[in-house]
Design an enzyme around this catalytic site. Structure first.
Site: not given
Length: 318
Positions: A233, A281
């Site tokens: 993350r 991502h």
């Protein structure tokens, strides 16, 4: 046989059209699981669950009988930390084995891209320069993997299968350890696994204990000139410490797929650093069919009082 009572849910996302992604698949397999856009909800008190991706701060307010919030991805930190979500509401996430395989493929690709110097070979090819580069035995290179959940275990398996020496940091001894892999557990696990490692792969969940875990002190424990692969993350990484480690030569470079702010701003210094490999991502994603099936399974379990296997432990954060 009596027809099952429908259960009503709502899509909550400010950035994705969740019905466009999953609605047709859900309707095709479950007439008894009804999902609506917020604008379509006529009786908010009938809504029992929500399918979410980065919901707005006030997204949950209209639904007094909400019992479940389900993330369409593997990460649940946005829901765990959501200021408008009642602590009594259970949180679930998707667990897609294909997503784990995609993540593992991304990780080993980034290791091999750096280890085999494919960037240099590509530059040589552009100038018709035939110049083989030296190689190292994979076993001579240590890869530290932070995390051993669904994603982490898949990464560990893939890296170990290529012959690299693998050390893993996890909170407690794994139920299904990968053969030939060394595990570090407990409060010192991350530091121990990272010590002297040539590659550091982060696939930890985001919790209070792992926030800012990728910092200068951890980078100093790695072998000089190590490579970071950040697929956890964005909030795991202390960005200024990464830039400092690059400037000092502590790190040779990094593969970064997740960021504190997404999309990564055009003016961010990461874009201009040739030692950084930036991807948007995309290390992995949940497949729509799998998400739809797990949404239906979890919604029915909520309605019928069954086992909701995808619910996370709020205390652990995953």
């Amino acid at each position: 046989m009596a027809q099952a009572q429908p259960i009503v849910g709502v899509y909550l996302s400010d950035s994705l059209d969740l019905d466009a992604l999953y609605g047709d698949a859900i309707r095709a397999i479950a007439e008894d699981v009804i999902l609506l856009h917020p604008a379509q909800v006529e009786r908010p008190e009938a809504v029992r669950f929500a399918i979410c991706w980065l919901p707005a701060a006030d997204a949950f307010e209209p639904y007094p009988h909400l019992a479940l919030a389900m993330s369409i991805g593997a990460g649940v930190d946005a829901l765990m930390n959501h200021p408008g979500l009642d602590p009594a509401v259970r949180i679930a996430r998707v667990r897609d084995p294909h997503q784990a395989d995609l993540m593992a493929g991304f990780a080993v690709h980034e290791i091999l891209h750096h280890e085999r110097e494919f960037e240099t070979l590509a530059r040589q090819a552009h100038t018709a320069n035939w110049h083989p580069l030296p190689m190292r035995a994979p076993a001579s290179r240590c890869v530290a993997v932070l995390g051993h959940g669904t994603m982490g275990r898949a990464v560990v398996q893939a890296v170990a299968a290529l012959g690299f020496t693998v050390r893993v940091a996890c909170s407690r001894p794994p139920a299904a350890p990968v053969a030939g892999v060394h595990y570090e557990t407990g409060p010192t696990a991350i530091d121990a696994a990272a010590s002297g490692a040539d590659y550091l792969i982060n696939v930890l969940p985001l919790t209070a204990d792992t926030h800012d875990v990728l910092d200068g002190a951890l980078f100093e424990r790695l072998a000089k000139g190590a490579w970071l692969i950040q697929i956890g993350r964005g909030e795991h990484l202390v960005e200024r410490d990464l830039l400092a480690a690059l400037a000092e030569g502590t790190l040779a470079g990094a593969s970064l797929d997740v960021f504190r702010e997404e999309p990564l701003p055009a003016a961010h210094p990461f874009w201009l650093d040739p030692r950084l490999r930036i991807t948007p991502h995309i290390a992995s994603d949940s497949l729509p069919q799998v998400v739809s099936e797990q949404v239906v399974e979890t919604a029915r379990a909520l309605r019928d009082g069954g086992d909701m296997a995808l619910v996370v432990d709020r205390d652990r954060g995953y």
